[in-house]
Design a protein around this motif. Sequence first.
Motif: not given
Length: 599
Positions: A476, A479, A483, A487, A500, A587, A591, A593
């Motif tokens: 995490q 990202t 990121l 995805y 988040d 993820y 797109y 989370v």
Amino acid sequence: MNKISVYVLAFCLSLGCTSVYSQNNNRRITTSNEQNSDVFYHTIERGQTVYAIATMYGVSVDDIYRMNPGSKEGIKAGAILKIPQKDAATVPAESLAGDYTYHTIQPKETLYSLSLKYTIPAESIIQANPGLSTSTFTIGKTIRIPATRIETLPTTEKKSVTKEIEYTIQKKETMYRICRKFNISSNELIKHNPALRNGVKAGMTIKIPVQAEETVVEVKKMPGEREVNALLSAPKDIKKVDRIKIALLLPFMTNEPVPSATTSRFVEYYEGLLLAVDSMRNMGCNIELSVYDTGNGVQKINEILKEDALQEANLIIGAVQNEQITPVANFAQKRNIKYVIPFTSKNDDVLSNASVFQINTPHSYLYSKAAQAGCDLFSDYNIILLDIKDKENKTDFIKAFKSEMKTRQMEYKELPFRPETFQTDIEQLLSTTKRNVIVPTSGSLDALNKFKSPLRMLAETKPEYGITLFGYPEWQTYTRECLEDFYALNTYIYSNFYADNLASNVQDFYTLYKTWYSKNLINTFPKYGILGFDTGMYFLGAIRKYGSNFENNLDKINYPSVQTGFNFHRVNNWGGFINTNLFIVHYKNDYTVTRTELK
């Protein structure tokens, strides 16, 4: 002293009843006749290590290896270890384990029968095992038996009793004179001497009742079996707190001219806790917060523990170094104060101290639960372990994951990573009839960068493979670089913390923090400001609703965390609590989370 005024520090920081038998299943530990007084038996629970088990019983790792030779190669949940009773003469007075005999509960044993077996009051057994209840007094569970025994001598008590003495009536004495002489009524005198109805005669021997103190020997009656066993299910009253007193102990290093990056994180934790205090006060909660700079080492800690605010606290939070944590833990245990360890996952006090709440999950528990979660998620997948030789290899997690798959009879494949042939190698192992999940053996960004691009290309050009990636908490923090790849690869990670940034409660916290302190949170993970806020909201809310003994109602506490979830599990019948909460963060290809909390 080192006490810091909350408001001054805030300003400065802003600038810069039935017989209950042991029941469980038909698992057989050992019969009473087989049980040796020099040993007892421990049933291994998920996440436990040989080191942790040895520590909680006050024996050495070598003791366990010697009595259980196979344990050196590894231990498995549900298996049984033979543990030697420690020699009390060799246990230091300050030892966490203390002077106890350990007992493995056998079929048909009750609290009453153990009280008789060890000649000790049932209340003393319960006091030595705060976690003991009808649900934990089960076959195979271990409990502590304290050294104090029932006093076998009878008790003595002075009581006033009536005795009769003999008296010979003298010449010329009358009934009136005798009654006056011995302070007795004529009716009472005649009651003891019916012959006086015929008159008083000199030379008669009569009986005179008199009051006297006498030492009476009495044998205390033991409670009955039903009464004793009912103690396990007795309701526990909520000990309400009108004014919650918190002590926060952190190394602010106020003597340093320039705060370090680490010190700044602790300041941020304090700032987050202040926001929680303010939020709870707005809900009508009466709170007194005392803040102390612990510095390094134990010198300041020992001085802080003499403060009145510590003596009267309902909750102590903090201390960072193990050498600081242990004296605070011992202090809290003696005074029955709840003690929260927010940062380290490598402290042993929780194993034998019922006052301790450890927020940061020990790795062995984290990996065990993450392995379970991975097997639940991917039970129908084609699982491929991608072996990347790396300095940050997740050896212990992979070991736990393989063990869980083996237990469930799940198949998996292993692929050594070779950069020049990776795409060809991986495609040969992919399934077209199942979805595929790739689990790398390293959590580093360097490792991720080695395979994510070719794997993403394969996922996008051949969607029939249904490629998924399963990874680690530190992902995490990547990202900014990865990121889009997460995805595209439908990535799952496990973590004991996750915020988040697009979630409304996270956005609200960022806004509140900046409003109070005119700055943003430090860009690290986990964010200490949110950790301080979550910790304060959880524990203050727990005390407010369920009192200073809120541990009796942990299953009813449901705090919607911003970053850190809480699911406290008592490590044994006498120890403290570790946080076993786990998030599965997903993820998705669309797109978005999601964060799923696993209790």
